[in-house]
Design a protein around this motif. Structure first.
Motif, PDB file in Angstrom:
ATOM      1  N   LEU A  26      41.497  42.504  40.991  1.00 31.67           N
ATOM      2  CA  LEU A  26      40.210  42.651  41.678  1.00 31.67           C
ATOM      3  C   LEU A  26      39.766  41.302  42.207  1.00 31.67           C
ATOM      4  O   LEU A  26      39.726  40.308  41.463  1.00 31.67           O
ATOM      5  N   GLU A  27      39.453  41.256  43.495  1.00 37.32           N
ATOM      6  CA  GLU A  27      38.885  40.030  44.070  1.00 37.32           C
ATOM      7  C   GLU A  27      37.382  40.072  43.886  1.00 37.32           C
ATOM      8  O   GLU A  27      36.702  40.981  44.352  1.00 37.32           O
ATOM      9  N   THR A  28      36.851  39.102  43.172  1.00 35.33           N
ATOM     10  CA  THR A  28      35.423  39.071  42.888  1.00 35.33           C
ATOM     11  C   THR A  28      34.893  37.668  43.098  1.00 35.33           C
ATOM     12  O   THR A  28      35.655  36.722  43.340  1.00 35.33           O
ATOM     13  N   GLU A  35      37.449  34.740  43.169  1.00 29.18           N
ATOM     14  CA  GLU A  35      38.485  34.689  42.151  1.00 29.18           C
ATOM     15  C   GLU A  35      39.223  36.019  42.085  1.00 29.18           C
ATOM     16  O   GLU A  35      38.656  37.068  42.395  1.00 29.18           O
ATOM     17  N   ILE A  36      40.474  35.969  41.680  1.00 30.72           N
ATOM     18  CA  ILE A  36      41.269  37.175  41.466  1.00 30.72           C
ATOM     19  C   ILE A  36      41.299  37.445  39.967  1.00 30.72           C
ATOM     20  O   ILE A  36      41.759  36.615  39.185  1.00 30.72           O
TER      21      ILE A  36
END
Length: 412
Positions: A26-28, A35-36
């Protein structure tokens, strides 16, 4: 599929079966940086964790003791992004982050109420809306709005809240003719299955997938904040609903208490006292600027009186600014026999620097001195200027200049 969270928005716990659990990423955003995050996509047979949609962010919560940080809708399924795996086929207890859900319900139902009144009373349709972490806003299809309209709008909204009007959810099949009576900006392209309609009694009927309160009294209160020009000649109207109003009130009261302590007077004269302080500060700064210019002239005259002139002249003034350095250089005039390193600001922190002298020396040393002082700047001809963040390294910068002079056979 209509999820459990949509059938009953007040469910806080729920049991469900894990249909699948697959590794994923998830890219957040964490502290403003992307951040991944590695985790798992978990699909359940039903969920009380709302997947984002209708302008409402997703819920968060737990599957057993495993944290769920995002939920998205994929066709008829809700995909839960969990930080740890959950065994397929197991029955898990879902636990909802209720404070987050209640906040989202209050803002979302409040938006429905505000938008409905805007369209029916003021003839300003809502074209989109944004539920932010601190405040929310609706985008209005109008190029003008007045404060008196906003004040009346807020008054009407809170009257509806005090009337405790019911909020009902009705589920229709997509081809049901009753849907023609509901307002909507259109269903998502990938929407399948039943359609939910949110009705505020006597006020609005609107298609929506989000979670909502059961009664307007649960909104507590609405506060309009401000409005501003948006995109495409539209207006953005910002607002708070429910607990956000109380939280904002607590913040304002704390700030008022701190100001009362600092100003040593009652809150009703805060504006008057701050105005006096600002005017006094403006006068003081003007006097300080005059004194600094006089000091710059004095420093320049002191230098010009020296014989012989030094090859290197270093000057620092904590209270100085760009004008101080400019006045000093103007007074010194067209000098090439002396190299000047002038700095202003916190002697152990951030400030500004100017190097002035022979163009060849400026070209050779300007960027090197700027780098030592952790700065960014540029030079041209006899002058190099920069903003720096570490004036504590001035001595190191001076040593570099002296070392350069020694290598050229120049005595400093």
């Amino acid at each position: 599929m209509v999820f459990a969270c949509q059938r009953d928005s007040f469910l806080k716990e729920f049991k469900s079966t894990v249909l699948s659990c697959t590794p994923s990423e998830l890219e957040t955003t964490v502290n403003g940086k992307k951040e991944i995050v590695k985790g798992y996509e978990v699909i359940l047979d039903d969920t009380i964790l709302f997947p984002e949609g209708g302008g409402q962010p997703c819920d968060q919560g737990l599957l057993g003791d495993v944290e769920v940080i995002q939920v998205t809708r994929r066709g008829t399924q809700a995909v839960h992004f969990a930080v740890q795996p959950v065994p397929e086929g197991s029955v898990v207890d879902q636990h909802l982050d209720w404070n987050r859900r209640l906040d989202h319900m209050q803002q979302h139902s409040g938006q429905h109420l505000i938008s409905a009144l805007g369209e029916t009373v003021f003839k300003y349709p809502t074209t989109s809306w944004w539920l932010g972490t601190d405040t929310s806003y609706i985008e209005l299809d109008t190029s003008s709005l007045t404060q008196s309209e906003v004040d009346e709008w807020e008054k009407l909204a809170n009257e509806k809240i005090r009337a405790a009007l019911p909020v009902a959810v009705t589920v229709y099949e997509r081809d049901d003719p009753s849907l023609s009576e509901a307002h909507t900006r259109g269903l998502p392209d990938d929407h399948v299955g039943p359609v939910r309609v949110i009705t505020i009694e006597g006020v609005d009927t609107n298609m929506c997938c989000g979670t909502h309160v059961n009664n307007l009294s649960q909104l507590q209160v609405i506060k309009m904040l401000h409005f501003e020009k948006g995109k495409k000649n539209k207006i953005n109207l910002h607002f708070l609903v429910g607990n956000r109003v109380l939280n904002q009130m607590a913040t304002l009261m704390k700030r008022e208490s701190s100001l009362t302590t600092l100003l040593k007077n009652s809150p009703n004269v805060h504006v008057e006292l701050v105005d006096k302080l600002q005017k006094s500060l403006k006068v003081t700064n003007k006097k300080l600027a005059t004194v600094l210019k006089e000091l710059a002239v004095y420093e320049a005259q002191k230098l010009l009186s020296l014989s012989p002139r030094p090859k290197l002249y270093v000057l620092h003034k904590n209270e100085g600014d760009a004008d101080y350095m400019r006045v000093f250089i103007n007074e010194v005039g067209d000098q090439k026999e002396t190299l000047f390193l002038i700095t202003v600001g916190d002697e152990k922190g951030a400030g500004q620097m100017t190097m002035y002298g022979d163009p060849e020396l400026i070209a050779e040393l300007g960027h090197k001195i700027c780098e030592i002082l952790d700065g960014k700047g540029a030079g041209k001809g006899q002058k190099f200027q920069a903003k720096v963040s570490n004036l504590a390294k001035r001595n190191e910068a001076v040593k570099l200049i002296k070392k350069h002079f020694e290598s050229c056979g120049i005595a400093v």
